[in-house]
Enzyme design. Structure first.
Site, PDB file in Angstrom:
ATOM      1  N   LYS A  58      42.683  38.720  43.007  1.00  0.00           N
ATOM      2  CA  LYS A  58      42.686  40.187  43.153  1.00  0.00           C
ATOM      3  C   LYS A  58      44.039  40.624  43.699  1.00  0.00           C
ATOM      4  CE  LYS A  58      39.782  43.765  45.384  1.00  0.00           C
ATOM      5  NZ  LYS A  58      38.553  43.976  46.188  1.00  0.00           N
ATOM      6  N   SER A 153      34.937  46.766  44.471  1.00  0.00           N
ATOM      7  CA  SER A 153      36.268  47.055  43.956  1.00  0.00           C
ATOM      8  C   SER A 153      36.938  45.860  43.289  1.00  0.00           C
ATOM      9  CB  SER A 153      37.165  47.534  45.104  1.00  0.00           C
ATOM     10  OG  SER A 153      37.309  46.496  46.079  1.00  0.00           O
ATOM     11  N   SER A 177      32.358  44.532  47.857  1.00  0.00           N
ATOM     12  CA  SER A 177      33.255  44.549  46.696  1.00  0.00           C
ATOM     13  C   SER A 177      33.320  43.263  45.882  1.00  0.00           C
ATOM     14  CB  SER A 177      34.672  44.923  47.128  1.00  0.00           C
ATOM     15  OG  SER A 177      34.751  46.312  47.224  1.00  0.00           O
TER      16      SER A 177
END
Ligand code: GLN
EC number: 6.3.5.7
Length: 473
Positions: A58, A153, A177
Site C-alpha cells: 500500500k 482504504s 481498512s
C-alpha cells in the site's frame, strides 16, 4: 507447483514454489529491483521464506527510492530514503515488490474512492459469476457501467491479491481498512494485534490504532507473512519486547473445545439479510463440529463509532500538522505571508476529506472541548476495550461477526453518500477492534446471490494471533 486454491502454501520446511504462476521469471525480475545493475549471477541458495514471491505494498508504507504518496497531492513526488520495517523484512526474505497500491488519501475512507489517482475497481465487477447475474437483469447495458468498489482504504492491495497479480499485499488497518476491502474482494485480510508488527515507516493516520495489515488468498499465507513481519523493532517503541516465533497452521483443527462468541449488538438493522444468514450458517457449522457457540454482549458497541470518530480525527489533526509546506510535503507558490503559505499549501495538498478531519480534530482538541470530547472518548475507549476483555475472560476463545453490512456496492451508489457517512456505516463491525488493539481477520465465507464475495470476521484475544488464524483456517 500449482495448487488447487491458488495459494502459495510456502512452508519453512519445504522449498518455495511459485504457486499458480506457470512462467519462468524474467531475468531482471530475478535480479531484484535495480535494473541498471544487470542480472545477478544465479544463486544456489534461497534468500528466505518469501524468495521469488510477488507482493504489493500500500502506498502509505515508505519504500526506499520509490515514490510514496498516500494518494495525496501533499506527498506527490516524495521519495523516501528508507524502507518501512515491514517492507524491509519482506525484501530480506526474498519477496519481489510488484508495485505500490492505491488507497483513499492518507488511508481515510472505506471505499478506495477518495485518492488523487481515482477510485479502485473491484476485480469481481468483471467476474463471470457477477456478470452472468447482472446481464440477466440489465439486458446487455454498457459492460463497464456500474462497476463495484473494492472497499477501503487498502482497496488497491485487496484488488491486487484478488486479481492474482501477487500472493500477498500489505495494507494498513486503523479502523478496518484491511478487513473491509478483503471482504469485498474475496480475500483474507488480517489485522494483527497492536504492537505485534512494527509501524516504523507506515505514514501514520492514528498512531494508537494503526497496524500494518496482511492481505492474502488463504489463511496459511497470512500466517507465513505474519511470521516474517512480527516481532520487536527498536524503531517502534510500541512493539512487543518478547521474541515472536513464526508458526505454521495445522491442516486439521479440532474445534470441539472451542467457544465461539456471537456478539448480539452486531445484529444491526442495517445488516443485509444475506450476510446475516451466512453469519448464522458459519455459527451452525462450528456447532455441528462440536464447538460451543454462545451469544455474548459487548454493551458499549453503540458508542464505538462516535468514539472512534473523535479519537481518529484528533490524532489526524495532530499528525497532519507536520505537512505545512516548510517541514514536509508539497509547498504552494503563495509567499505573501507564512500564514497564507500554510493555508494555500494545505488547501492544495489535502482533499476535502483530510481537511474535514483536521478541522473536526482541532475542534475536539480545543482547550474548551478537550475534556468533553477527547478525554471522554478515551474513557469510552477503555469501556469498549473492557467489553472484549470481559467476554474473553468468561471463556470465549474467538468472536464471530460479519465484516461488512453487505457485499460490495456499485461505485455510483457508493458516492451518493459522503466519506464521513460512509465510514460511519462501513466501519461498524471493524473499528472497535482497533480501539481495543485486538487481532482480527476477515475471511471469504461464500458468494452472495449476486455472485459477490461475503466476508466474515473473527476477533481474537490480544496476542493470540496464532489461535485466531487457526480457527479462521
Ligand atoms: N474507514 C476508516 C476511516 O476512514 C478506516 C481507516 C483505516 O483503517 N485506515 O477512518
Amino acid at each position: 507447483m500449482t495448487t488447487k486454491d491458488g495459494c502459495a502454501h510456502v512452508s519453512r520446511q519445504q522449498p518455495l514454489t511459485f504457486g499458480f504462476f506457470p512462467v519462468t521469471w524474467p531475468l531482471w525480475w530475478q535480479a531484484g529491483y535495480d535494473d541498471h545493475a544487470g542480472p545477478d549471477p544465479p544463486r544456489s541458495h534461497s534468500l528466505g521464506d518469501l524468495d521469488g514471491i510477488p507482493i504489493a505494498v500500500k502506498d502509505n508504507f515508505s519504500t526506499s527510492g520509490i515514490e510514496t504518496t498516500c494518494a495525496s497531492n501533499m506527498l506527490k513526488g516524495y521519495v523516501p530514503p528508507y524502507n518501512a520495517t515491514v517492507v524491509q523484512k519482506l525484501l530480506d526474505q526474498g519477496a519481489l515488490l510488484m508495485g505500490k497500491t492505491n488507497l483513499d488519501e492518507f488511508a481515510m475512507g472505506s471505499g478506495s474512492t477518495d485518492g488523487i489517482f481515482g477510485p479502485v475497481k473491484n476485480p469481481w465487477s468483471y467476474s463471470k459469476q457477477y456478470r452472468g447475474k447482472k446481464q440477466q437483469k440489465t439486458h446487455g447495458e454498457d459492460e463497464d457501467s456500474n462497476w463495484l468498489i473494492t472497499g477501503g482504504s487498502s482497496g488497491g492491495s485487496a484488488a491486487a491479491v484478488s486479481a492474482f497479480t501477487c500472493f500477498a499485499a500489505l495494507g494498513s488497518d486503523t479502523g478496518g481498512s484491511t478487513r473491509n476491502p478483503a471482504a469485498h474482494c474475496g480475500v483474507v485480510g488480517l489485522k494483527p494485534s497492536y504492537g505485534l508488527v512494527s509501524r516504523h515507516g507506515l505514514i501514520p493516520l492514528v498512531n494508537s490504532m494503526d497496524v500494518p495489515g496482511i492481505l492474502t488468498r488463504c489463511v496459511d499465507d497470512a500466517a507465513i507473512v505474519l511470521g516474517v513481519l512480527a516481532g520487536h523493532d527498536p524503531k517502534d517503541s510500541t512493539t512487543v519486547q518478547d521474541p515472536v516465533k513464526p508458526f505454521m497452521l495445522p491442516s486439521l483443527t479440532d474445534v470441539s473445545k472451542l467457544c465461539v462468541g456471537i456478539p448480539k449488538e452486531y445484529l444491526t438493522p442495517e445488516l443485509s439479510s444475506e450476510v446475516q444468514s451466512l453469519w448464522s450458517k458459519a455459527a451452525d457449522l462450528f456447532e455441528s463440529e462440536g464447538a460451543k457457540v454462545i451469544e455474548v454482549s459487548l454493551p458499549h458497541t453503540s458508542y464505538s463509532i462516535v468514539c472512534y470518530h473523535v479519537l481518529c480525527t484528533s490524532e489526524v489533526a495532530s499528525n497532519m500538522a507536520r505537512f505545512d509546506g516548510l517541514e514536509y510535503g508539497h509547498r504552494c507558490d503563495v509567499d505573501v505571508s507564512t500564514e497564507a503559505m500554510y493555508a494555500a499549501t494545505r488547501r492544495e495538498g489535502f482533499n476535502d476529506v483530510v481537511r474535514g478531519r483536521i478541522l473536526s480534530g482541532n475542534f475536539f482538541l480545543l482547550k474548551e472541548n478537550y475534556e468533553n470530547y477527547f478525554v471522554k472518548a478515551q474513557k469510552v475507549r477503555r469501556l469498549i476495550a473492557n467489553d472484549f476483555v470481559n467476554v474473553f475472560k468468561s471463556g470465549v476463545d474467538v468472536l464471530l461477526t460479519p465484516t461488512t453490512l453487505s457485499e460490495a456496492v456499485p461505485y455510483l451508489e457508493f458516492i451518493k453518500e459522503d466519506n464521513r457517512t460512509r465510514s460511519a456505516q462501513d466501519d461498524i463491525f471493524t473499528q472497535a477492534v482497533n480501539m481495543a488493539g485486538l487481532p482480527a481477520v476477515s475471511i471469504p465465507m461464500a458468494l452472495s446471490s449476486q455472485g459477490l464475495p461475503v466476508g466474515l470476521q473473527f476477533i481474537g484475544r490480544a496476542f493470540c494471533d496464532q489461535q485466531l488464524l487457526t480457527v479462521a483456517k
